[in-house]
Design a protein around this motif. Sequence first.
Motif, mmCIF file in Angstrom:
data_model
loop_
_atom_site.group_PDB
_atom_site.id
_atom_site.type_symbol
_atom_site.label_atom_id
_atom_site.label_comp_id
_atom_site.label_asym_id
_atom_site.label_seq_id
_atom_site.Cartn_x
_atom_site.Cartn_y
_atom_site.Cartn_z
ATOM 1 N N GLN A 98 0.825 -1.209 0.000
ATOM 2 C CA GLN A 98 0.000 0.000 0.000
ATOM 3 C C GLN A 98 0.860 1.259 0.000
ATOM 4 O O GLN A 98 0.549 2.248 -0.656
ATOM 5 C CB GLN A 98 -0.942 0.010 1.213
ATOM 6 C CG GLN A 98 -2.038 -1.036 1.170
ATOM 7 C CD GLN A 98 -3.067 -0.762 0.087
ATOM 8 O OE1 GLN A 98 -3.033 0.272 -0.580
ATOM 9 N NE2 GLN A 98 -3.983 -1.692 -0.105
ATOM 10 N N SER A 139 -0.099 1.666 7.442
ATOM 11 C CA SER A 139 0.636 0.416 7.229
ATOM 12 C C SER A 139 1.858 0.300 8.148
ATOM 13 O O SER A 139 2.733 -0.524 7.920
ATOM 14 C CB SER A 139 1.095 0.342 5.765
ATOM 15 O OG SER A 139 1.776 1.514 5.385
ATOM 16 N N PHE A 255 -9.185 4.246 -1.112
ATOM 17 C CA PHE A 255 -8.448 3.408 -0.166
ATOM 18 C C PHE A 255 -8.976 3.606 1.250
ATOM 19 O O PHE A 255 -9.197 2.635 1.990
ATOM 20 C CB PHE A 255 -6.959 3.738 -0.244
ATOM 21 C CG PHE A 255 -6.123 3.080 0.815
ATOM 22 C CD1 PHE A 255 -6.083 1.700 0.927
ATOM 23 C CD2 PHE A 255 -5.374 3.849 1.699
ATOM 24 C CE1 PHE A 255 -5.309 1.081 1.908
ATOM 25 C CE2 PHE A 255 -4.599 3.241 2.674
ATOM 26 C CZ PHE A 255 -4.561 1.853 2.782
#
Length: 308
Positions: A98, A139, A255
């Motif tokens: 990502q 992340s 996203f």
Amino acid sequence: MLSGRYQLILSLSINLISSISIVFVNKWLYVKYGFPNISLTCFHFIATYAGLQICAWLGVFRPKRLEIVRVLPLSLTFCGFVVFTNLSLQNNTVGTYQLAKVLTTPCIVLIHVYFYGRRYSTKVKLTIIPIFIGAFLNSYYDVMFNMRGTIYAGIGVLVTSLYQIWVGTKQEELDVNSMQLLYYQAPMSALLLVGVIVFVEPVFAQGGVFGSWSISALLAVCLSGIIAFSVNLSIFFIIGKTSPVTYNMIGHLKFCITLLGGYLIFEDSLSVNQLLGIALTLSGIILYTHFKMADQRRKANRANHVNL
């Protein structure tokens, strides 16, 4: 007929809804049925071509004869985008994958500035910072670099950036609209992906595209193809009418919505870091939209002043 502005708003809405929908439909296909990834992408382009053919028969647009050689780079970069993003996901953690995807936006800006002579205001460039930090926070606990994964991710970012840039520039270069260009690119990309599938996925064996599938799986594949037609067509229209950077900003918004959707629908966990990351990403998108519209208004005012 809708004006250009309302066509763009409609395309943005269709892209937002269909892009989020296809993530969950595809996830259902991968998790529940184990359907092969690249084979599904190939089917998406076959479905897109079929949808465009129906649109052409109904008189929605008129296909324009194009030289295959001039469309081939777009199809090749699309295939590279599919292959290397999949390899990146396969060889990296989801967080690293990502994070690499977010780097597409600054990569597009750099290519535009150094190879196409396009200018961006400092304020617009600075909006990339909260988006990148937001993606990093999303992340943070899942970022882990390795040599092979980093190489695949880097190539994936570069090829994806070129693909998105050429989606816009090819429409201008060939003097075609989004439907006319996609009408050629879709079947060409599907054909190129067939060559990839033979080497990386089973074809006739169990779990292959021509394996034994239930009716419910085939219906889900057909639904995925219909949604993909909407996604692909709206991507070409949006980039043709705006820019790859604007489309990427929409991608970051999708996203965030996908993360929230996973939390609400699939009960995926969301940490405080991820919520903060979503907030930062959304703030960057809002600021980008504000500064971009302000730049466009200034350009329009200068043009009107010159014409007076």
